[in-house]
Design an enzyme around this catalytic site. Structure first.
Site, PDB file in Angstrom:
ATOM      1  CG  ASP A 157      -2.280   0.623   0.961  1.00 27.79           C
ATOM      2  OD1 ASP A 157      -2.307   1.862   0.856  1.00 27.79           O
ATOM      3  OD2 ASP A 157      -3.292  -0.094   0.850  1.00 27.79           O
ATOM      4  CG  HIS A 214      -5.176   3.947   1.017  1.00 24.23           C
ATOM      5  ND1 HIS A 214      -4.793   2.667   0.683  1.00 24.23           N
ATOM      6  CD2 HIS A 214      -6.473   4.068   0.641  1.00 24.23           C
ATOM      7  CE1 HIS A 214      -5.824   2.040   0.129  1.00 24.23           C
ATOM      8  NE2 HIS A 214      -6.856   2.874   0.080  1.00 24.23           N
ATOM      9  CB  SER A 374      -9.425   0.850   0.410  1.00 28.71           C
ATOM     10  OG  SER A 374      -8.918   1.036  -0.872  1.00 28.71           O
TER      11      SER A 374
END
Ligand code: CA
Length: 609
Positions: A157, A214, A374
């Site tokens: 990620d 994220h 996600s």
């Protein structure tokens, strides 16, 4: 409805009064959905991924001397990442008999959250209603902490703030036992210097700090699926997080870096890989990387995407790679409805997991909620890792089977997902404990590359013929506008048991498949169904139908041959195969003439190939 408190993984419930409105909203969104909602593929200028045939690797390397910069190689696979490559070299390599394939280095992006809440520094006693995933029950079922049994989840990620108290207190960040910190030496000879607890595949260094948010949020969800990450004291984690950064501060990365990260994760012992990112371009290199994960028994969890689109129609990668250990995840609300943004796909998206207002970690010790696939995928990844502790020999393929089989069927999700179900961790833990003695097993998998001529089974869930996913009536109608591809149903084999002369269904997969575009009439009870035959082999055939088949039903089929004229009529009934864990059609009485015709078709196809 009973409420379950899941700290750290909690989310805001939809007020009951708005449920009717919700259905309406979702349908409107689906109706308004444009075809091909995902963005067109971007590439990194001048960069390519090339794979050489094993026999020609040294020859091609010589040819490349001085012509291109070999940026990185994926060990042992003959795969190279070329930079500063001009068009002439690309066409030269495309025509080179020693080259297996060459493709652009496509861009991949973090699947951006559809909603981000306000960041808070103190999670307090944050707890709200949540879908009935059985997380707290699963934690109680889970075996006690054991330092020697902490499966590794690679979070590929934007990186991780490993200094967030949640990760330090739980001691959950993976440590590479073969590397001595900071000595500037690649102690374990894996090609990465001082990769003590992760890697940055952009800067090619050990600093994987998350400059985007994220990855840290995703990692917190992985951990939060396995234990309470909000309430104190934070216990020693039962799983470990391997942070691999390949997305930059804008959430953007390249296929070459993603491929590198996947090989790293698999080779360094990760048993689960989370991919909350993607793109619309098909990459054979990425397909090969997922296949490598499959061959090593690793589960890959992929986010379906946040475009409200049908992945059966508009592919999203890596979610759409039909690798049998790839579980593609859609996001649902607390009330088990599709989230307004989530992608779906009756053939390509496997499982639902809560993904609305999921509370998790942010860099700098902060917290917030985010919504997206996600967020749904890492919950599945964490749950799978927790289940793996109970039965450590399970392959990624077996884990995926348990995930789907133990999930709660939700009738309104049926038209949209392979399983039609939402994850249930309590069932999953029970299932893994019951299967502790199960031998490691997975079927042979031969990738059907989209860049090849034969595309026969690319969209087959499970990577080939072997599963009929029966999807019945009830629930919402499929979204209009997606045409024949949005069928309520199955892509699957008919088990042509009469023609096989094989005792074990598994053996059927050894046969090559050939594309056979043909219409097929199926009569089920008093319904006349239209189906199209996809492939045929000595082992059986795959077809699409526009309606559901139900267990126990009887069917009549008329199959049109490759010449478009010859047809055979067969009758059978739908049965459940315990061994194959799938539905099939058993033919009750097949005339000798029909058998002979089928064999003649297959023979022709074999000759033609
Ligand atoms: Ca190293």
């Amino acid at each position: 409805m009973a409420e379950e408190l899941v700290s750290g993984m909690s989310s805001k419930g939809e007020p009951l009064v708005t449920q009717g409105l919700w259905v309406f909203t979702v349908l409107v969104v689906l109706l308004g959905l444009p075809q091909g909602a995902s963005a067109s593929a971007e590439v990194v200028d001048g960069e390519y991924i090339v794979r050489f045939k094993p026999t020609g690797t040294s020859r091609v390397q010589q040819k490349l001397q001085g012509k291109a910069f070999l940026k990185a190689a994926f060990s042992g696979k003959g795969v190279f990442h070329l930079t500063q490559t001009d068009a002439a070299l690309v066409s030269e390599l495309s025509a080179d008999p020693d080259v297996l394939y060459i493709e652009p280095n496509y861009r991949l992006n973090a699947i951006k959250p559809a909603d981000v809440g306000q960041a808070v520094q103190d999670p307090g006693v944050y707890s709200q209603t949540y879908a009935q995933v059985g997380a707290t029950a699963a934690w109680q079922l889970s075996s006690p902490s054991d330092a020697n049994n902490r499966p590794i989840v690679a979070v590929i990620d934007t990186g991780l703030d490993a200094s967030h108290p949640v990760f330090t207190r739980s001691n959950s960040v993976w440590v590479n036992p073969g590397e001595i910190p900071g000595n500037g030496i690649d102690d374990d000879y894996n090609g990465y210097v001082d990769d003590v607890s992760g890697w940055n595949f952009i800067g090619n260094n050990a600093n994987f700090f998350d400059d985007e948010n994220h990855g840290t949020h995703v990692a917190g969800i992985v951990l939060g699926a396995t234990q309470n990450i909000v309430g104190a004291p934070t216990i020693e984690s039962k799983i470990r997080i391997m942070p691999l950064k390949f997305l930059d501060k804008n959430g953007s990365g390249s296929t070459a870096a993603a491929v590198n990260a996947i090989y790293y994760a698999v080779n360094m012992g990760a048993k689960v890989i989370n991919c909350s990112w993607g793109g619309s371009a098909y990459s054979r290199a990425l397909h090969d990387a997922l296949t490598h994960a499959y061959e090593k028994g690793v589960l890959v969890v992929t986010a379906a995407g946040n475009y409200t689109s049908n992945n059966d129609v508009s592919a999203m990668y890596p979610a759409n790679y039909a690798v049998p250990s790839n579980v593609s995840v859609a996001a649902t609300t607390d009330n088990d409805r599709l989230a307004s943004f989530t992608n779906y796909g009756a053939k390509t998206v496997h499982l639902a997991s809560p993904g609305v207002y999921v509370f998790s970690t942010l860099p700098g010790g902060w917290w917030t909620s985010m919504s997206g696939t996600s967020m749904a995928a890492p919950f599945v990844a964490g749950a799978a890792a927790l289940a793996l502790r109970e039965a450590p020999d399970l392959t990624g393929y077996q884990l995926r089977s348990l995930l789907l089989a133990s999930a709660d069927p939700i009738s309104r999700l049926r038209p949209y997902l392979v399983s039609g179900a939402r994850i249930n961790m309590e069932n999953l833990l029970n299932a893994s404990q019951q299967n502790v003695a199960m031998l490691a097993y997975q079927p042979d998998y031969s990738p059907q590359y989209l860049t090849d001529r034969s595309l026969a089974s690319e969209t087959t869930a499970g990577g080939g013929c072997g599963m009929i996913q029966a999807i019945g009536g009830g629930g919402a109608a499929p979204p209009p506008g997606s045409g024949a591809m949005a069928m309520l149903l199955l892509l699957s084999p008919l088990l042509m048991w009469f023609a096989l002369r094989q005792k074990t269904p598994v053996a059927r997969r050894r046969y090559d498949r050939y594309v056979l575009n043909s219409d097929m009439m199926i009569k089920a009870g008093d319904r006349q169904l239209v189906a199209s035959l996809k492939t045929i082999s000595m082992g059986g055939l795959c077809f699409d139908a526009d309606e559901a088949l139900e267990k126990g039903g009887t069917i009549q089929m008329k199959i049109l041959g490759p010449d478009g004229k010859t047809a055979i009529d067969v009758e059978g009934h739908i049965v459940w195969s315990e061994k194959n864990e799938s539905y099939g059609v058993q033919f009750d009485s097949v005339k000798e003439q029909a058998k002979a015709t089928l064999f003649s078709w297959t023979k022709q196809l074999l000759k033609a190939s």
